[in-house]
Design an enzyme around this catalytic site. Structure first.
Site, PDB file in Angstrom:
ATOM      1  N   LYS A 151     -77.000 -35.656 -95.113  1.00 28.85           N
ATOM      2  CA  LYS A 151     -77.971 -35.805 -96.201  1.00 28.85           C
ATOM      3  C   LYS A 151     -77.359 -35.586 -97.601  1.00 28.85           C
ATOM      4  CE  LYS A 151     -82.131 -36.074 -93.771  1.00 28.85           C
ATOM      5  NZ  LYS A 151     -82.247 -35.533 -92.420  1.00 28.85           N
ATOM      6  N   TYR A 177     -85.865 -30.353 -85.404  1.00 21.91           N
ATOM      7  CA  TYR A 177     -85.551 -31.789 -85.452  1.00 21.91           C
ATOM      8  C   TYR A 177     -84.041 -31.923 -85.642  1.00 21.91           C
ATOM      9  CZ  TYR A 177     -84.900 -36.524 -87.091  1.00 21.91           C
ATOM     10  OH  TYR A 177     -84.445 -37.804 -87.227  1.00 21.91           O
ATOM     11  N   TYR A 224     -90.003 -45.542 -88.622  1.00 19.59           N
ATOM     12  CA  TYR A 224     -91.157 -44.675 -88.334  1.00 19.59           C
ATOM     13  C   TYR A 224     -92.467 -45.332 -88.770  1.00 19.59           C
ATOM     14  CZ  TYR A 224     -87.437 -41.124 -88.321  1.00 19.59           C
ATOM     15  OH  TYR A 224     -86.300 -40.409 -88.109  1.00 19.59           O
TER      16      TYR A 224
HETATM   17  C1  LIG Z   1     -82.037 -35.881 -91.022  1.00 22.40           C
HETATM   18  C2  LIG Z   1     -81.591 -34.884 -90.043  1.00 22.40           C
HETATM   19  C3  LIG Z   1     -80.780 -35.238 -88.957  1.00 22.40           C
HETATM   20  C4  LIG Z   1     -80.396 -36.666 -88.668  1.00 22.40           C
HETATM   21  O1  LIG Z   1     -79.636 -37.238 -89.686  1.00 22.40           O
HETATM   22  P1  LIG Z   1     -79.537 -38.839 -89.792  1.00 22.40           P
HETATM   23  O2  LIG Z   1     -78.554 -39.049 -90.888  1.00 22.40           O
HETATM   24  O3  LIG Z   1     -80.909 -39.334 -90.119  1.00 22.40           O
HETATM   25  O4  LIG Z   1     -79.056 -39.323 -88.471  1.00 22.40           O
HETATM   26  C5  LIG Z   1     -80.368 -34.235 -88.105  1.00 22.40           C
HETATM   27  N1  LIG Z   1     -80.715 -32.952 -88.297  1.00 22.40           N
HETATM   28  C6  LIG Z   1     -81.482 -32.581 -89.341  1.00 22.40           C
HETATM   29  C7  LIG Z   1     -81.796 -31.126 -89.530  1.00 22.40           C
HETATM   30  C8  LIG Z   1     -81.957 -33.529 -90.233  1.00 22.40           C
HETATM   31  O5  LIG Z   1     -82.741 -33.142 -91.255  1.00 22.40           O
END
Ligand SMILES: *Cc1c(COP(=O)(O)O)cnc(C)c1O
Length: 422
Positions: free
Chosen positions: A268, A146, A18
Protein backbone atom coordinates in the site's frame (compact mmCIF):
# COMPACT_ATOMS: atom_id res chain seq x y z
CA UNK A 1 -22.68 14.09 -14.48
CA UNK A 2 -21.54 14.28 -18.10
CA UNK A 3 -19.34 11.45 -19.26
CA UNK A 4 -16.32 11.73 -21.57
CA UNK A 5 -16.13 9.70 -24.79
CA UNK A 6 -13.74 7.05 -23.45
CA UNK A 7 -16.00 6.26 -20.54
CA UNK A 8 -19.06 4.50 -21.95
CA UNK A 9 -17.18 2.33 -24.46
CA UNK A 10 -14.48 1.42 -21.99
CA UNK A 11 -16.77 0.71 -19.05
CA UNK A 12 -18.44 -2.09 -21.03
CA UNK A 13 -15.13 -3.96 -21.02
CA UNK A 14 -13.74 -3.17 -17.57
CA UNK A 15 -14.51 -5.74 -14.86
CA UNK A 16 -14.88 -3.69 -11.67
CA UNK A 17 -13.57 -4.72 -8.21
CA UNK A 18 -15.85 -5.88 -5.35
CA UNK A 19 -18.91 -4.91 -7.33
CA UNK A 20 -22.20 -6.23 -8.67
CA UNK A 21 -21.75 -4.38 -11.92
CA UNK A 22 -25.35 -4.79 -13.07
CA UNK A 23 -26.85 -2.87 -10.16
CA UNK A 24 -24.02 -0.65 -8.89
CA UNK A 25 -23.77 3.02 -9.73
CA UNK A 26 -21.23 3.63 -12.50
CA UNK A 27 -17.71 4.56 -11.33
CA UNK A 28 -16.74 8.24 -11.36
CA UNK A 29 -14.66 9.24 -14.39
CA UNK A 30 -11.45 10.80 -13.07
CA UNK A 31 -9.38 12.99 -15.37
CA UNK A 32 -6.51 13.73 -13.01
CA UNK A 33 -5.38 13.97 -9.41
CA UNK A 34 -3.85 16.82 -7.46
CA UNK A 35 -2.72 16.69 -3.83
CA UNK A 36 -5.68 15.36 -1.88
CA UNK A 37 -8.15 15.78 -4.73
CA UNK A 38 -9.73 13.78 -7.50
CA UNK A 39 -10.58 15.95 -10.50
CA UNK A 40 -13.49 14.49 -12.42
CA UNK A 41 -13.86 14.56 -16.19
CA UNK A 42 -16.47 17.32 -15.92
CA UNK A 43 -14.06 19.50 -13.91
CA UNK A 44 -15.59 18.92 -10.46
CA UNK A 45 -13.11 18.37 -7.62
CA UNK A 46 -13.64 15.86 -4.83
CA UNK A 47 -11.68 15.68 -1.57
CA UNK A 48 -10.44 12.09 -1.54
CA UNK A 49 -11.32 10.56 1.82
CA UNK A 50 -9.81 7.18 0.96
CA UNK A 51 -6.47 8.04 -0.67
CA UNK A 52 -6.40 5.34 -3.34
CA UNK A 53 -7.11 2.43 -1.01
CA UNK A 54 -4.94 3.94 1.75
CA UNK A 55 -1.81 4.19 -0.42
CA UNK A 56 -1.43 7.91 -1.16
CA UNK A 57 0.23 8.91 2.11
CA UNK A 58 1.88 12.04 0.65
CA UNK A 59 -1.15 12.96 -1.45
CA UNK A 60 -1.29 12.52 -5.20
CA UNK A 61 1.37 13.73 -7.65
CA UNK A 62 3.94 14.65 -5.03
CA UNK A 63 6.62 16.34 -7.16
CA UNK A 64 9.50 14.50 -5.44
CA UNK A 65 7.98 11.10 -6.23
CA UNK A 66 6.98 12.10 -9.77
CA UNK A 67 10.52 13.35 -10.43
CA UNK A 68 12.10 10.16 -9.06
CA UNK A 69 9.92 8.03 -11.35
CA UNK A 70 10.69 10.21 -14.37
CA UNK A 71 14.43 10.09 -13.69
CA UNK A 72 14.38 6.33 -13.27
CA UNK A 73 12.22 5.87 -16.40
CA UNK A 74 14.86 7.67 -18.45
CA UNK A 75 17.60 5.33 -17.19
CA UNK A 76 15.96 1.92 -16.71
CA UNK A 77 12.25 1.30 -16.10
CA UNK A 78 12.63 -2.36 -15.28
CA UNK A 79 14.97 -5.32 -15.17
CA UNK A 80 14.27 -8.74 -13.70
CA UNK A 81 15.87 -9.53 -10.35
CA UNK A 82 16.74 -13.07 -11.44
CA UNK A 83 20.52 -12.89 -11.73
CA UNK A 84 20.47 -9.08 -11.77
CA UNK A 85 20.23 -6.26 -9.23
CA UNK A 86 19.78 -2.51 -9.54
CA UNK A 87 20.57 0.44 -7.31
CA UNK A 88 16.99 1.36 -6.39
CA UNK A 89 16.14 -2.11 -5.04
CA UNK A 90 19.46 -2.34 -3.20
CA UNK A 91 18.96 1.09 -1.63
CA UNK A 92 15.36 0.38 -0.68
CA UNK A 93 16.20 -2.93 1.01
CA UNK A 94 19.01 -1.24 2.94
CA UNK A 95 16.78 1.61 4.04
CA UNK A 96 13.96 -0.70 5.12
CA UNK A 97 16.44 -2.72 7.20
CA UNK A 98 17.48 0.48 8.97
CA UNK A 99 13.92 1.75 9.50
CA UNK A 100 12.21 -1.47 10.60
CA UNK A 101 12.42 -2.45 14.26
CA UNK A 102 14.68 -5.24 15.51
CA UNK A 103 16.55 -7.39 13.03
CA UNK A 104 13.97 -7.34 10.22
CA UNK A 105 16.52 -6.84 7.47
CA UNK A 106 15.96 -9.18 4.50
CA UNK A 107 13.59 -7.85 1.85
CA UNK A 108 11.80 -10.04 -0.68
CA UNK A 109 10.06 -7.75 -3.19
CA UNK A 110 6.79 -8.44 -4.97
CA UNK A 111 4.12 -6.42 -6.71
CA UNK A 112 1.03 -6.74 -4.53
CA UNK A 113 0.18 -7.09 -0.87
CA UNK A 114 -1.54 -10.43 -1.36
CA UNK A 115 1.60 -11.86 -2.92
CA UNK A 116 3.73 -10.39 -0.12
CA UNK A 117 1.55 -12.30 2.37
CA UNK A 118 1.76 -15.48 0.26
CA UNK A 119 5.55 -15.14 0.34
CA UNK A 120 5.46 -14.68 4.13
CA UNK A 121 3.43 -17.89 4.47
CA UNK A 122 5.78 -19.77 2.20
CA UNK A 123 8.78 -18.49 4.18
CA UNK A 124 7.14 -19.60 7.44
CA UNK A 125 6.33 -23.10 6.16
CA UNK A 126 9.78 -23.59 4.74
CA UNK A 127 11.45 -22.12 7.83
CA UNK A 128 10.36 -25.25 9.71
CA UNK A 129 10.92 -27.67 6.82
CA UNK A 130 14.48 -26.44 6.30
CA UNK A 131 15.16 -27.30 9.94
CA UNK A 132 13.66 -30.79 9.42
CA UNK A 133 10.79 -30.00 11.77
CA UNK A 134 7.67 -31.72 10.42
CA UNK A 135 4.00 -31.05 10.95
CA UNK A 136 4.07 -27.27 11.31
CA UNK A 137 1.80 -26.54 8.36
CA UNK A 138 -1.10 -24.49 9.76
CA UNK A 139 -1.59 -20.80 10.31
CA UNK A 140 -3.46 -19.01 13.06
CA UNK A 141 -5.24 -15.81 12.12
CA UNK A 142 -7.87 -13.59 13.72
CA UNK A 143 -11.53 -12.72 13.40
CA UNK A 144 -12.08 -9.42 11.56
CA UNK A 145 -8.70 -9.85 9.86
CA UNK A 146 -8.03 -9.31 6.17
CA UNK A 147 -4.87 -10.46 4.40
CA UNK A 148 -5.64 -10.35 0.69
CA UNK A 149 -7.65 -11.78 -2.19
CA UNK A 150 -5.56 -14.77 -3.32
CA UNK A 151 -6.50 -18.26 -2.15
CA UNK A 152 -4.09 -18.67 0.74
CA UNK A 153 -4.67 -15.12 1.96
CA UNK A 154 -8.47 -15.48 1.68
CA UNK A 155 -8.17 -18.53 3.90
CA UNK A 156 -6.55 -16.34 6.58
CA UNK A 157 -9.14 -13.58 6.34
CA UNK A 158 -12.31 -13.63 8.44
CA UNK A 159 -14.97 -15.20 6.21
CA UNK A 160 -17.71 -13.24 8.02
CA UNK A 161 -16.25 -9.74 7.68
CA UNK A 162 -13.58 -10.21 5.06
CA UNK A 163 -15.67 -10.20 1.86
CA UNK A 164 -14.76 -13.76 0.87
CA UNK A 165 -17.53 -15.49 2.82
CA UNK A 166 -19.05 -16.77 -0.40
CA UNK A 167 -15.90 -18.63 -1.30
CA UNK A 168 -15.66 -20.33 2.06
CA UNK A 169 -12.78 -20.47 4.42
CA UNK A 170 -9.66 -21.95 5.51
CA UNK A 171 -8.15 -25.29 4.72
CA UNK A 172 -6.24 -26.17 7.86
CA UNK A 173 -6.22 -22.62 9.10
CA UNK A 174 -7.32 -21.70 12.61
CA UNK A 175 -9.34 -18.55 13.14
CA UNK A 176 -9.80 -17.12 16.62
CA UNK A 177 -10.46 -13.87 18.47
CA UNK A 178 -7.64 -11.45 19.29
CA UNK A 179 -6.40 -11.63 22.90
CA UNK A 180 -8.25 -8.51 24.10
CA UNK A 181 -9.06 -9.56 27.65
CA UNK A 182 -8.61 -12.48 30.04
CA UNK A 183 -11.26 -14.61 28.39
CA UNK A 184 -10.02 -14.24 24.83
CA UNK A 185 -6.41 -14.62 25.95
CA UNK A 186 -7.32 -17.88 27.72
CA UNK A 187 -9.13 -19.10 24.59
CA UNK A 188 -6.10 -18.34 22.44
CA UNK A 189 -3.79 -20.06 24.94
CA UNK A 190 -6.03 -23.14 24.87
CA UNK A 191 -5.76 -23.27 21.07
CA UNK A 192 -2.00 -22.85 21.24
CA UNK A 193 -1.67 -25.56 23.90
CA UNK A 194 -3.64 -27.92 21.69
CA UNK A 195 -2.44 -26.98 18.21
CA UNK A 196 0.82 -25.10 18.86
CA UNK A 197 2.97 -27.81 17.32
CA UNK A 198 0.89 -27.85 14.13
CA UNK A 199 1.37 -24.13 13.59
CA UNK A 200 3.89 -22.59 11.24
CA UNK A 201 2.97 -19.04 12.24
CA UNK A 202 0.49 -16.61 13.74
CA UNK A 203 -0.45 -13.77 11.38
CA UNK A 204 -2.03 -10.50 12.49
CA UNK A 205 -2.61 -6.92 11.42
CA UNK A 206 -1.06 -5.12 14.40
CA UNK A 207 -2.83 -2.11 16.00
CA UNK A 208 -5.61 -1.84 13.40
CA UNK A 209 -7.44 -4.47 11.38
CA UNK A 210 -8.25 -2.67 8.13
CA UNK A 211 -10.53 -4.17 5.49
CA UNK A 212 -12.25 -6.42 8.06
CA UNK A 213 -13.85 -3.39 9.73
CA UNK A 214 -11.21 -0.77 10.73
CA UNK A 215 -11.00 -2.23 14.24
CA UNK A 216 -8.49 -0.77 16.70
CA UNK A 217 -6.60 -2.88 19.22
CA UNK A 218 -5.32 -2.03 22.66
CA UNK A 219 -1.65 -1.19 22.18
CA UNK A 220 -0.43 -4.27 24.06
CA UNK A 221 -2.21 -6.86 21.87
CA UNK A 222 0.77 -7.28 19.51
CA UNK A 223 3.02 -7.65 22.58
CA UNK A 224 0.79 -10.37 24.00
CA UNK A 225 0.92 -12.19 20.68
CA UNK A 226 4.72 -11.95 20.66
CA UNK A 227 4.86 -13.46 24.12
CA UNK A 228 2.50 -16.29 23.18
CA UNK A 229 4.34 -16.97 19.92
CA UNK A 230 7.59 -17.24 21.89
CA UNK A 231 6.02 -19.45 24.55
CA UNK A 232 4.72 -21.90 21.95
CA UNK A 233 7.70 -21.51 19.59
CA UNK A 234 5.60 -20.28 16.68
CA UNK A 235 6.62 -17.62 14.15
CA UNK A 236 4.83 -14.26 14.30
CA UNK A 237 3.95 -12.43 11.08
CA UNK A 238 2.82 -8.79 11.12
CA UNK A 239 0.79 -7.84 8.08
CA UNK A 240 1.42 -4.08 8.01
CA UNK A 241 0.22 -3.59 4.46
CA UNK A 242 -2.48 -1.26 5.80
CA UNK A 243 -0.83 0.09 8.96
CA UNK A 244 2.65 0.71 7.53
CA UNK A 245 4.00 4.13 6.53
CA UNK A 246 2.36 6.40 9.04
CA UNK A 247 -1.26 5.33 8.86
CA UNK A 248 -1.55 4.77 12.63
CA UNK A 249 0.72 7.70 13.50
CA UNK A 250 4.11 5.97 13.60
CA UNK A 251 6.09 4.76 10.60
CA UNK A 252 5.14 1.17 11.47
CA UNK A 253 2.56 -0.09 13.97
CA UNK A 254 5.22 -2.52 15.24
CA UNK A 255 7.20 0.49 16.46
CA UNK A 256 4.27 1.85 18.47
CA UNK A 257 3.50 -1.64 19.80
CA UNK A 258 7.17 -2.07 20.80
CA UNK A 259 7.04 -5.51 19.23
CA UNK A 260 9.25 -7.13 16.60
CA UNK A 261 7.67 -9.87 14.48
CA UNK A 262 9.67 -12.58 12.69
CA UNK A 263 8.31 -11.51 9.31
CA UNK A 264 6.60 -8.29 8.24
CA UNK A 265 4.66 -7.54 5.07
CA UNK A 266 4.43 -4.03 3.61
CA UNK A 267 2.63 -2.69 0.55
CA UNK A 268 0.00 0.00 0.00
CA UNK A 269 1.85 3.17 1.18
CA UNK A 270 5.29 1.79 0.27
CA UNK A 271 5.55 3.83 -2.94
CA UNK A 272 3.39 6.66 -1.62
CA UNK A 273 0.63 5.22 -3.77
CA UNK A 274 2.34 5.92 -7.08
CA UNK A 275 3.17 2.42 -8.30
CA UNK A 276 2.47 -1.16 -7.24
CA UNK A 277 5.11 -2.60 -4.94
CA UNK A 278 5.09 -4.82 -1.86
CA UNK A 279 7.73 -6.45 0.27
CA UNK A 280 8.09 -9.31 2.73
CA UNK A 281 10.87 -8.59 5.21
CA UNK A 282 12.37 -11.43 7.25
CA UNK A 283 14.29 -11.33 10.52
CA UNK A 284 17.74 -12.81 11.02
CA UNK A 285 16.25 -15.97 12.55
CA UNK A 286 14.06 -16.63 9.51
CA UNK A 287 16.75 -15.70 7.00
CA UNK A 288 19.28 -18.00 8.69
CA UNK A 289 17.04 -21.01 8.04
CA UNK A 290 17.42 -20.40 4.30
CA UNK A 291 21.16 -19.57 4.28
CA UNK A 292 22.59 -22.99 3.50
CA UNK A 293 24.70 -25.12 1.19
CA UNK A 294 21.58 -27.10 0.34
CA UNK A 295 19.90 -25.91 -2.90
CA UNK A 296 16.60 -27.41 -1.68
CA UNK A 297 16.63 -24.93 1.23
CA UNK A 298 16.23 -21.97 -1.16
CA UNK A 299 12.97 -20.00 -1.30
CA UNK A 300 11.48 -20.85 -4.69
CA UNK A 301 9.64 -17.67 -5.52
CA UNK A 302 10.22 -14.80 -7.96
CA UNK A 303 7.42 -12.57 -9.23
CA UNK A 304 8.19 -11.39 -12.78
CA UNK A 305 8.04 -7.72 -11.82
CA UNK A 306 9.57 -8.06 -8.35
CA UNK A 307 11.63 -5.03 -7.37
CA UNK A 308 10.51 -3.04 -10.43
CA UNK A 309 12.97 -0.15 -10.72
CA UNK A 310 10.32 2.56 -11.19
CA UNK A 311 8.42 1.31 -8.15
CA UNK A 312 11.59 1.07 -6.03
CA UNK A 313 12.56 4.61 -7.10
CA UNK A 314 9.10 5.80 -6.02
CA UNK A 315 9.46 3.96 -2.69
CA UNK A 316 12.88 5.53 -2.07
CA UNK A 317 11.42 8.94 -2.85
CA UNK A 318 8.54 8.23 -0.47
CA UNK A 319 11.00 7.33 2.31
CA UNK A 320 12.87 10.60 1.57
CA UNK A 321 9.63 12.45 2.25
CA UNK A 322 9.17 10.74 5.61
CA UNK A 323 12.64 12.11 6.45
CA UNK A 324 12.36 15.60 4.99
CA UNK A 325 8.72 16.53 5.54
CA UNK A 326 6.79 16.50 8.85
CA UNK A 327 4.68 13.56 7.72
CA UNK A 328 4.27 11.76 11.05
CA UNK A 329 3.55 15.04 12.81
CA UNK A 330 0.78 15.62 10.24
CA UNK A 331 -0.51 12.08 10.74
CA UNK A 332 -0.89 12.82 14.43
CA UNK A 333 -2.68 16.13 13.83
CA UNK A 334 -5.43 14.41 11.82
CA UNK A 335 -7.10 12.51 14.70
CA UNK A 336 -7.13 15.74 16.75
CA UNK A 337 -9.51 17.07 14.12
CA UNK A 338 -11.38 13.85 13.33
CA UNK A 339 -12.04 12.64 16.87
CA UNK A 340 -14.01 15.61 18.25
CA UNK A 341 -15.98 16.10 15.03
CA UNK A 342 -16.90 12.45 14.51
CA UNK A 343 -17.50 12.36 18.28
CA UNK A 344 -20.72 14.30 17.69
CA UNK A 345 -22.19 11.00 16.54
CA UNK A 346 -21.52 9.26 19.86
CA UNK A 347 -24.84 8.15 21.33
CA UNK A 348 -26.73 8.90 18.12
CA UNK A 349 -29.36 6.20 17.53
CA UNK A 350 -28.07 3.70 14.98
CA UNK A 351 -24.39 4.39 15.72
CA UNK A 352 -22.45 1.66 17.47
CA UNK A 353 -19.07 3.38 17.79
CA UNK A 354 -16.88 6.21 16.56
CA UNK A 355 -13.09 6.13 16.62
CA UNK A 356 -9.96 7.81 15.29
CA UNK A 357 -6.27 6.89 15.38
CA UNK A 358 -3.55 8.33 13.16
CA UNK A 359 -5.01 9.10 9.76
CA UNK A 360 -7.99 6.78 10.25
CA UNK A 361 -11.47 7.93 11.22
CA UNK A 362 -14.31 5.45 11.60
CA UNK A 363 -18.07 5.56 12.11
CA UNK A 364 -19.52 2.14 12.85
CA UNK A 365 -23.27 1.70 12.35
CA UNK A 366 -25.46 -0.79 14.25
CA UNK A 367 -26.70 -2.16 10.93
CA UNK A 368 -25.38 -1.89 7.39
CA UNK A 369 -26.53 1.46 6.01
CA UNK A 370 -27.46 2.06 2.38
CA UNK A 371 -23.89 2.21 1.07
CA UNK A 372 -24.73 3.54 -2.39
CA UNK A 373 -26.84 6.27 -0.84
CA UNK A 374 -23.95 7.29 1.46
CA UNK A 375 -21.50 7.38 -1.46
CA UNK A 376 -23.91 9.49 -3.53
CA UNK A 377 -24.48 11.94 -0.69
CA UNK A 378 -20.71 12.26 -0.14
CA UNK A 379 -20.09 13.10 -3.80
CA UNK A 380 -22.88 15.68 -3.71
CA UNK A 381 -20.98 17.30 -0.80
CA UNK A 382 -17.69 17.24 -2.73
CA UNK A 383 -16.12 14.23 -1.01
CA UNK A 384 -15.18 10.73 -2.17
CA UNK A 385 -15.87 7.97 0.38
CA UNK A 386 -16.23 4.22 0.11
CA UNK A 387 -18.09 2.76 3.07
CA UNK A 388 -18.29 -1.02 3.43
CA UNK A 389 -20.35 -3.31 5.65
CA UNK A 390 -21.35 -1.34 8.76
CA UNK A 391 -18.33 0.96 8.42
CA UNK A 392 -18.11 4.50 7.07
CA UNK A 393 -14.48 5.50 7.33
CA UNK A 394 -11.85 7.86 6.05
CA UNK A 395 -8.13 7.30 5.51
CA UNK A 396 -6.99 10.65 4.12
CA UNK A 397 -3.55 11.43 2.79
CA UNK A 398 -1.31 12.30 5.74
CA UNK A 399 -0.76 15.64 4.00
CA UNK A 400 -4.41 16.66 3.97
CA UNK A 401 -4.74 20.29 5.14
CA UNK A 402 -6.75 20.89 8.31
CA UNK A 403 -9.51 22.73 6.41
CA UNK A 404 -10.09 19.68 4.23
CA UNK A 405 -9.94 17.21 7.13
CA UNK A 406 -12.59 19.35 8.88
CA UNK A 407 -14.79 19.34 5.81
CA UNK A 408 -14.31 15.58 5.44
CA UNK A 409 -15.34 14.96 9.05
CA UNK A 410 -18.31 17.33 8.81
CA UNK A 411 -19.52 15.64 5.62
CA UNK A 412 -19.21 12.22 7.27
CA UNK A 413 -21.31 13.42 10.22
CA UNK A 414 -23.90 15.07 7.94
CA UNK A 415 -24.41 12.13 5.60
CA UNK A 416 -24.47 9.67 8.52
CA UNK A 417 -27.31 11.59 10.16
CA UNK A 418 -29.13 11.96 6.83
CA UNK A 419 -28.73 8.26 6.11
CA UNK A 420 -30.03 7.26 9.55
CA UNK A 421 -33.03 9.56 9.32
CA UNK A 422 -34.14 7.87 6.26
C1 LIG B 1 -4.71 -4.47 1.10
C2 LIG B 1 -4.21 -5.48 2.04
C3 LIG B 1 -3.67 -6.69 1.58
C4 LIG B 1 -3.66 -7.07 0.12
O1 LIG B 1 -2.90 -6.20 -0.66
P1 LIG B 1 -3.14 -6.15 -2.25
O2 LIG B 1 -2.08 -5.23 -2.73
O3 LIG B 1 -4.53 -5.62 -2.45
O4 LIG B 1 -2.99 -7.54 -2.74
C5 LIG B 1 -3.18 -7.57 2.52
N1 LIG B 1 -3.20 -7.30 3.83
C6 LIG B 1 -3.70 -6.14 4.30
C7 LIG B 1 -3.65 -5.86 5.77
C8 LIG B 1 -4.23 -5.20 3.43
O5 LIG B 1 -4.75 -4.06 3.91
Amino acid sequence: MSYPGWFGDGLTHVWRPYCQMKTAAPPLPVARTDGTRLILADGRELIDGIGAWWTACHGYNHPHIVEAIQKQAAVMPHIMLGGLLHEQAAKLATRLAALLPGDLAYSFFSDSGSVAVEVALKMALQYWRNQKIRGRTKFLSFTDGYHGDTFATMALSDPATGMHGGIGSAGGNILCALPRDEESTAALEAILARHGEELAAIIVEPMVQGAGGMIFQHWDVPKRLRALADQYNVLLIFDEIFTGFGRTGTLFAATAAETVPDIITLGKGLTGGALPLAVTVASQRVFNAFWSDDPAAALMHGPTFMGNALACAAANASLDLFETEPRLFQANEIPQILAPRLGRLVGHPGIKAVRAMGAIGVVEFDHQPNLDDLKRRAVAEGVFLRPFGRTLYTTPALTMPATEVKKLADVIVKITIESLSG
